[in-house]
Design an enzyme around this catalytic site. Structure first.
Site, short mmCIF file in Angstrom:
data_model
loop_
_atom_site.label_atom_id
_atom_site.label_comp_id
_atom_site.label_asym_id
_atom_site.label_seq_id
_atom_site.Cartn_x
_atom_site.Cartn_y
_atom_site.Cartn_z
N GLU A 43 0.84 -1.33 -0.09
CA GLU A 43 0.03 -0.29 -0.07
C GLU A 43 0.69 1.21 0.09
O GLU A 43 0.62 2.14 -0.83
CB GLU A 43 -0.84 -0.23 1.19
CG GLU A 43 -1.82 -1.02 1.30
CD GLU A 43 -1.22 -2.34 2.02
OE1 GLU A 43 -2.30 -2.97 2.34
OE2 GLU A 43 -0.32 -2.72 2.19
N CYS A 50 -0.66 -0.22 7.50
CA CYS A 50 -0.83 0.11 6.30
C CYS A 50 -2.37 0.75 6.29
O CYS A 50 -2.56 1.65 5.38
CB CYS A 50 -0.77 -1.04 5.30
SG CYS A 50 0.98 -1.50 4.91
N THR A 79 13.25 -42.63 -9.09
CA THR A 79 13.84 -41.15 -9.06
C THR A 79 15.49 -41.33 -9.24
O THR A 79 16.08 -40.19 -9.30
CB THR A 79 13.50 -40.64 -7.55
OG1 THR A 79 13.96 -41.78 -6.60
CG2 THR A 79 12.19 -40.47 -7.56
N SER A 116 21.05 -39.83 -10.40
CA SER A 116 19.87 -39.34 -10.77
C SER A 116 20.00 -38.21 -11.79
O SER A 116 18.93 -37.62 -12.24
CB SER A 116 18.94 -38.85 -9.57
OG SER A 116 19.57 -37.85 -8.85
N ARG A 134 12.04 -23.29 -5.69
CA ARG A 134 12.85 -23.24 -4.99
C ARG A 134 12.73 -21.66 -4.30
O ARG A 134 12.82 -21.52 -3.05
CB ARG A 134 14.26 -23.39 -5.06
CG ARG A 134 14.72 -25.01 -5.28
CD ARG A 134 16.18 -25.07 -5.56
NE ARG A 134 16.53 -26.34 -5.93
CZ ARG A 134 17.76 -26.94 -6.04
NH1 ARG A 134 18.74 -25.99 -6.21
NH2 ARG A 134 18.16 -28.15 -6.24
N THR A 164 20.60 -37.59 0.26
CA THR A 164 20.87 -37.21 -1.13
C THR A 164 21.94 -36.06 -1.16
O THR A 164 22.74 -36.10 -2.36
CB THR A 164 19.50 -36.17 -1.10
OG1 THR A 164 18.34 -36.85 -1.10
CG2 THR A 164 19.62 -35.31 -2.38
N LEU A 183 21.43 -26.91 -3.49
CA LEU A 183 20.30 -26.74 -3.04
C LEU A 183 19.86 -25.25 -2.81
O LEU A 183 19.53 -24.65 -1.88
CB LEU A 183 20.01 -27.50 -1.67
CG LEU A 183 20.08 -28.89 -1.59
CD1 LEU A 183 19.84 -29.40 -0.30
CD2 LEU A 183 18.89 -29.58 -2.45
N LEU A 188 13.37 -40.05 2.93
CA LEU A 188 12.97 -38.78 3.95
C LEU A 188 11.44 -38.32 3.20
O LEU A 188 10.33 -37.94 4.01
CB LEU A 188 13.51 -37.73 3.74
CG LEU A 188 13.16 -36.15 4.20
CD1 LEU A 188 12.77 -36.28 5.68
CD2 LEU A 188 14.37 -35.04 4.04
#
Length: 367
Positions: A56, A91, A170, A177, A193, A205, A213, A305
């Site tokens: 605003e 606001c 996977t 992979s 992400r 992983t 990541l 996981l």
């Protein structure tokens, strides 16, 4: 609500999306100011970084820079204007001081510090407040699905992303992979992400893929917090995660002084959340991430996981990129206990199905 109202609110929603990767942990909000006829846009804006101006105020500043007087204007806002003093003033007070005559709100703010108080203060000041149609409200909710989840449920919106073959693999049996999906899907994966306050993965992983990541393939102002579930703290300290940027949060069930010291020496925080059978308490982790202001949690993990989160009923949405290939034996999407009857299977609904380059993106949400 008129067609013109809907048009301006959709413009405000597009502005709100520009706050993705910028405003966290604050919600993504867009605002459009028009004259009384609705035909002239006086100003517009979206929420800035935490501690800076909200949508605003940005719209009012834009109107001033354009030489427009906001008195008598209509403000279209994707989320109820805040009514409390946080890192910035309320606001709703800014809109009242500017002399705005009407405010059209797409969605109420469930934050206990707001939750209807913003619209009440606007009406008390003599400003007409109208609420959007259900269709617009649903679109506004989706822009801030993580913020809404944290405010209403005390937990982030958990989105598990998976890339797999059409036979559901996977990775190969040896763990490889890279790459199952094509470059378009990988780029879009970075856009997802970008939405997240944190990216969650597991130590397996990290060992197999050595991922960074982070968000690299699309521009962003903020990098998500990286969180690694590592029950025994056996993640290699040489992993790329520790080479640049903010160090990951390491979550363990069995801390030993030497391993804790090793990760702390790299700049990582070690959080101990022991659960049953030597595992990390995933529910406690999700609650802790909410406490730290995480709105959306993006999961890029292996079958273990993924399965643990699914069994604990902690996944809100699956983001699956399906590659047109058959891999044969390999690793599954999620490790789940065997069933003797299909009545015990988890059921999901297709929320969206879209082609992305050579692959197919499936988004599934709970029934």
């Amino acid at each position: 609500m008129t067609d013109m109202d809907s048009t301006h609110l959709r413009t405000a929603l597009a502005l709100a999306e520009q706050a993705i990767g910028l405003s966290d942990p604050n919600p993504r909000v867009g605002c459009v100011l028009t004259d009384t006829s609705g035909r002239l846009v006086l100003g517009q804006g979206h929420t800035q970084a935490a501690g800076q101006a909200h949508a605003e105020v940005m719209a009012l500043r834009d109107a001033a820079q354009r030489g427009h007087d906001p008195r008598g204007a209509t403000a279209y806002v994707t989320l109820e204007p805040c009514s409390h003093h946080g890192r910035t003033p309320p606001c709703c007070d800014a809109l009242v001081a500017a002399g705005v005559a009407r405010v059209v709100v797409a969605l109420g703010d469930p934050n206990p510090a707001v939750n209807g108080q913003g619209t009440a203060r606007l009406r008390a000041a003599g400003i007409q407040v109208d609420i959007a149609s259900d269709e617009i409200a649903l679109a506004a909710r989706d822009v801030n699905i993580g913020f809404m989840s944290r405010m209403e449920r005390g937990r982030p919106w958990v989105r598990a992303k998976v890339a797999c073959s059409i036979d559901g693999r996977t990775a190969l049996t040896n763990g490889r992979s890279q790459w199952i999906t094509g470059p378009d899907a990988r780029t879009e994966g970075h856009a997802w992400r970008k939405r997240a306050g944190a990216i969650l993965s597991g130590s397996g992983t990290v060992r197999y893929d050595d991922p960074r990541l982070d968000v690299r393939l699309v521009p962003t102002h903020l990098q998500p917090q990286r969180v690694i579930v590592d029950p025994r703290l056996d993640t290699p300290t040489s992993a790329q995660l520790f080479q640049g940027g903010a160090r990951p949060l390491m979550v363990t069930a069995h801390p030993t002084p030497d391993r804790v010291a090793a990760f702390e020496a790299l700049g990582s925080e070690v959080l101990c959340l022991p659960g049953v059978h030597g595992r990390v308490d995933l529910d406690a982790l999700i609650q802790e991430l909410a406490r730290r202001g995480m709105n959306e949690l993006h999961v890029e993990a292996g079958a273990g996981l993924n399965g643990g989160l699914a069994q604990a009923d902690l996944v809100d949405e699956w983001l699956i990129y399906l590659a047109p290939m058959l891999m044969g034996p390999g690793r599954a999407l999620a490790d789940m206990p065997g069933l003797s009857d299909l009545g015990g299977a988890q059921r999901w609904r297709f929320h969206d199905i879209s082609p992305v380059g050579q692959d197919l993106r499936l988004r599934l949400r709970k029934l």
